[in-house]
Design an enzyme around this catalytic site. Structure first.
Site, PDB file in Angstrom:
ATOM      1  N   ASP A 144       0.816  -1.217   0.000  1.00 26.86           N
ATOM      2  CA  ASP A 144       0.000   0.000   0.000  1.00 26.86           C
ATOM      3  C   ASP A 144       0.847   1.265   0.000  1.00 26.86           C
ATOM      4  O   ASP A 144       0.466   2.271  -0.596  1.00 26.86           O
ATOM      5  CB  ASP A 144      -0.909   0.024   1.235  1.00 26.86           C
ATOM      6  CG  ASP A 144      -2.066  -0.949   1.127  1.00 26.86           C
ATOM      7  OD1 ASP A 144      -2.167  -1.648   0.096  1.00 26.86           O
ATOM      8  OD2 ASP A 144      -2.867  -1.018   2.082  1.00 26.86           O
ATOM      9  N   HIS A 175     -16.989 -29.512 -20.018  1.00 24.01           N
ATOM     10  CA  HIS A 175     -18.421 -29.206 -20.048  1.00 24.01           C
ATOM     11  C   HIS A 175     -19.155 -30.085 -19.042  1.00 24.01           C
ATOM     12  O   HIS A 175     -18.857 -31.278 -18.959  1.00 24.01           O
ATOM     13  CB  HIS A 175     -18.965 -29.466 -21.462  1.00 24.01           C
ATOM     14  CG  HIS A 175     -20.451 -29.324 -21.572  1.00 24.01           C
ATOM     15  ND1 HIS A 175     -21.068 -28.087 -21.664  1.00 24.01           N
ATOM     16  CD2 HIS A 175     -21.439 -30.261 -21.585  1.00 24.01           C
ATOM     17  CE1 HIS A 175     -22.378 -28.282 -21.728  1.00 24.01           C
ATOM     18  NE2 HIS A 175     -22.622 -29.590 -21.692  1.00 24.01           N
TER      19      HIS A 175
HETATM   20  C1  LIG Z   1     -11.295  -3.580   5.725  1.00 17.74           C
HETATM   21  C2  LIG Z   1     -10.322  -3.923   4.604  1.00 17.74           C
HETATM   22  C3  LIG Z   1     -10.675  -4.883   3.695  1.00 17.74           C
HETATM   23  C4  LIG Z   1      -9.800  -5.216   2.674  1.00 17.74           C
HETATM   24  N1  LIG Z   1     -10.165  -6.173   1.772  1.00 17.74           N
HETATM   25  C5  LIG Z   1      -9.323  -6.504   0.791  1.00 17.74           C
HETATM   26  C6  LIG Z   1      -9.668  -7.535  -0.134  1.00 17.74           C
HETATM   27  O1  LIG Z   1     -10.749  -8.126  -0.079  1.00 17.74           O
HETATM   28  N2  LIG Z   1      -8.789  -7.848  -1.118  1.00 17.74           N
HETATM   29  C7  LIG Z   1      -7.595  -7.196  -1.222  1.00 17.74           C
HETATM   30  O2  LIG Z   1      -6.833  -7.530  -2.122  1.00 17.74           O
HETATM   31  N3  LIG Z   1      -7.224  -6.250  -0.354  1.00 17.74           N
HETATM   32  C8  LIG Z   1      -8.065  -5.878   0.646  1.00 17.74           C
HETATM   33  N4  LIG Z   1      -7.710  -4.895   1.538  1.00 17.74           N
HETATM   34  C9  LIG Z   1      -6.420  -4.222   1.332  1.00 17.74           C
HETATM   35  C10 LIG Z   1      -5.302  -5.057   1.897  1.00 17.74           C
HETATM   36  O3  LIG Z   1      -5.555  -5.369   3.241  1.00 17.74           O
HETATM   37  C11 LIG Z   1      -4.020  -4.238   1.748  1.00 17.74           C
HETATM   38  O4  LIG Z   1      -3.839  -3.852   0.406  1.00 17.74           O
HETATM   39  C12 LIG Z   1      -2.816  -5.045   2.185  1.00 17.74           C
HETATM   40  O5  LIG Z   1      -2.957  -5.455   3.524  1.00 17.74           O
HETATM   41  C13 LIG Z   1      -1.553  -4.197   2.040  1.00 17.74           C
HETATM   42  O6  LIG Z   1      -0.467  -4.883   2.568  1.00 17.74           O
HETATM   43  P1  LIG Z   1       0.755  -4.078   3.141  1.00 17.74           P
HETATM   44  O7  LIG Z   1       1.749  -5.114   3.584  1.00 17.74           O
HETATM   45  O8  LIG Z   1       1.179  -3.035   2.194  1.00 17.74           O
HETATM   46  O9  LIG Z   1       0.187  -3.290   4.401  1.00 17.74           O
HETATM   47  P2  LIG Z   1      -0.425  -3.856   5.758  1.00 17.74           P
HETATM   48  O10 LIG Z   1      -1.089  -5.172   5.555  1.00 17.74           O
HETATM   49  O11 LIG Z   1      -1.239  -2.732   6.300  1.00 17.74           O
HETATM   50  O12 LIG Z   1       0.832  -4.123   6.658  1.00 17.74           O
HETATM   51  C14 LIG Z   1       1.615  -3.069   7.141  1.00 17.74           C
HETATM   52  C15 LIG Z   1       2.146  -3.491   8.515  1.00 17.74           C
HETATM   53  O13 LIG Z   1       3.102  -2.521   8.931  1.00 17.74           O
HETATM   54  C16 LIG Z   1       2.839  -2.177  10.284  1.00 17.74           C
HETATM   55  N5  LIG Z   1       3.333  -0.811  10.484  1.00 17.74           N
HETATM   56  C17 LIG Z   1       2.800   0.340  10.044  1.00 17.74           C
HETATM   57  N6  LIG Z   1       3.548   1.392  10.420  1.00 17.74           N
HETATM   58  C18 LIG Z   1       4.600   0.874  11.105  1.00 17.74           C
HETATM   59  C19 LIG Z   1       5.746   1.449  11.748  1.00 17.74           C
HETATM   60  N7  LIG Z   1       5.942   2.753  11.751  1.00 17.74           N
HETATM   61  N8  LIG Z   1       6.614   0.614  12.347  1.00 17.74           N
HETATM   62  C20 LIG Z   1       6.423  -0.730  12.332  1.00 17.74           C
HETATM   63  N9  LIG Z   1       5.372  -1.321  11.746  1.00 17.74           N
HETATM   64  C21 LIG Z   1       4.477  -0.522  11.133  1.00 17.74           C
HETATM   65  C22 LIG Z   1       1.331  -2.283  10.406  1.00 17.74           C
HETATM   66  O14 LIG Z   1       0.959  -2.458  11.753  1.00 17.74           O
HETATM   67  C23 LIG Z   1       1.057  -3.531   9.570  1.00 17.74           C
HETATM   68  O15 LIG Z   1       1.203  -4.705  10.311  1.00 17.74           O
HETATM   69  C24 LIG Z   1      -8.558  -4.562   2.571  1.00 17.74           C
HETATM   70  C25 LIG Z   1      -8.209  -3.593   3.522  1.00 17.74           C
HETATM   71  C26 LIG Z   1      -9.085  -3.265   4.518  1.00 17.74           C
HETATM   72  C27 LIG Z   1      -8.679  -2.228   5.518  1.00 17.74           C
END
Ligand SMILES: Cc1cc2nc3c(=O)[nH]c(=O)nc-3n(C[C@H](O)[C@H](O)[C@H](O)COP(=O)(O)OP(=O)(O)OC[C@H]3O[C@@H](n4cnc5c(N)ncnc54)[C@H](O)[C@@H]3O)c2cc1C
Length: 221
Positions: free
Chosen positions: A63, A195
């Site tokens: 993200d 099918h």
């Molecule tokens: C309600 C909801 C429903 C969703 N449904 C879907 C779905 O159906 N399908 C889909 O594809 N995606 C979905 N998403 C999106 C998906 O969850 C995210 O795109 C995905 O989790 C991104 O992964 P990430 O590793 O970038 O971030 P995250 O999963 O947010 O992980 C980031 C991690 O870093 C940690 N962190 C943050 N800041 C710090 C810091 N300063 N120091 C240390 N650790 C830190 C956080 O606590 C977290 O554990 C949904 C999101 C939400 C909120």
């Protein structure tokens, strides 16, 4: 439930609440700039196709890197970053990020969309197959017809070939494979699908791309 804001309505009682607040990157809360890492105005950390930030040994994925904010995109980018850090020649291909919506009927798509292709003047051929002509969807009682048909787009410019489909969520991975491997609708149409299955509609739409027979329909831009 009570509401906040200038024009907030009076408190009301509801049986169900759908929370769809959206998501934002947290790049500006990480103090990334202390390590020399650039963060955009919106809080994203720009990366190249190997997930490297402007500081080459620091990677960003998921993200915080860029939209779309999806779990499977984040997982894919994490694997690319890990493999690049381990010295492998890898790069992310963001054309192949499927989008899925668990509406009823479900909808999923991957690759360049028909709207995008029309907007940028990309030539394409389109094939579609209505659910009402598919035995499996009839037996499941889901024969809504052409609004929920499967359609495939074959792009003949920009990329060697790419496809787009409107289809139930569980069927999108075959189209994602087509985009990833560069095969077009005709290749999918030539593939024998069992099918009766919903996957036959993918093959039917694929045949429609070349204007071939059965109950598919085709169109050329
Ligand atoms: C309600 C909801 C429903 C969703 N449904 C879907 C779905 O159906 N399908 C889909 O594809 N995606 C979905 N998403 C999106 C998906 O969850 C995210 O795109 C995905 O989790 C991104 O992964 P990430 O590793 O970038 O971030 P995250 O999963 O947010 O992980 C980031 C991690 O870093 C940690 N962190 C943050 N800041 C710090 C810091 N300063 N120091 C240390 N650790 C830190 C956080 O606590 C977290 O554990 C949904 C999101 C939400 C909120």
């Amino acid at each position: 439930m009570s509401f906040a804001g200038e024009k907030a309505p009076a408190p009301q009682t509801f049986e169900h609440v759908l929370v769809a607040v959206g998501r934002v990157p947290n790049g500006k809360t990480l103090s990334a700039e202390l390590a020399g890492v650039k963060v955009s105005e919106r809080g994203f950390i720009p990366v190249d196709r190997q997930m490297r930030t402007n500081v080459p040994h620091i990677f960003a994925i998921g993200d915080v890197a860029a939209p779309p904010l999806l779990a499977h995109k984040a997982m894919h980018e994490g694997k690319v970053a890990a493999e690049v850090a381990a010295g492998h020649k890898r790069a992310a291909d963001w054309r192949v990020i499927p989008s899925v919506a668990y509406t009823d009927p479900e909808i999923a798509w991957v690759g360049l969309t028909e709207t995008e292709a029309r907007a940028n003047g990309t030539a394409f051929r389109k094939g579609a197959f209505p659910w009402v002509a598919n035995g499996r969807s009839l037996s499941l009682g889901r024969e809504e017809g052409s609004p929920s048909c499967c359609s495939i787009l074959t792009i003949t410019a920009c990329w060697a070939a790419a496809s787009w489909a409107v289809t139930p969520v569980e069927l999108i991975s075959e189209i994602a494979l087509a985009v990833e491997t560069g095969c077009d609708g005709a290749d999918i149409g030539l593939t024998i699908h069992p099918h009766p299955t919903l996957t036959e509609t993918i093959a039917g739409a694929g045949r429609g791309v070349r204007g071939h027979a059965d109950r598919s329909v085709s169109a050329k831009k």
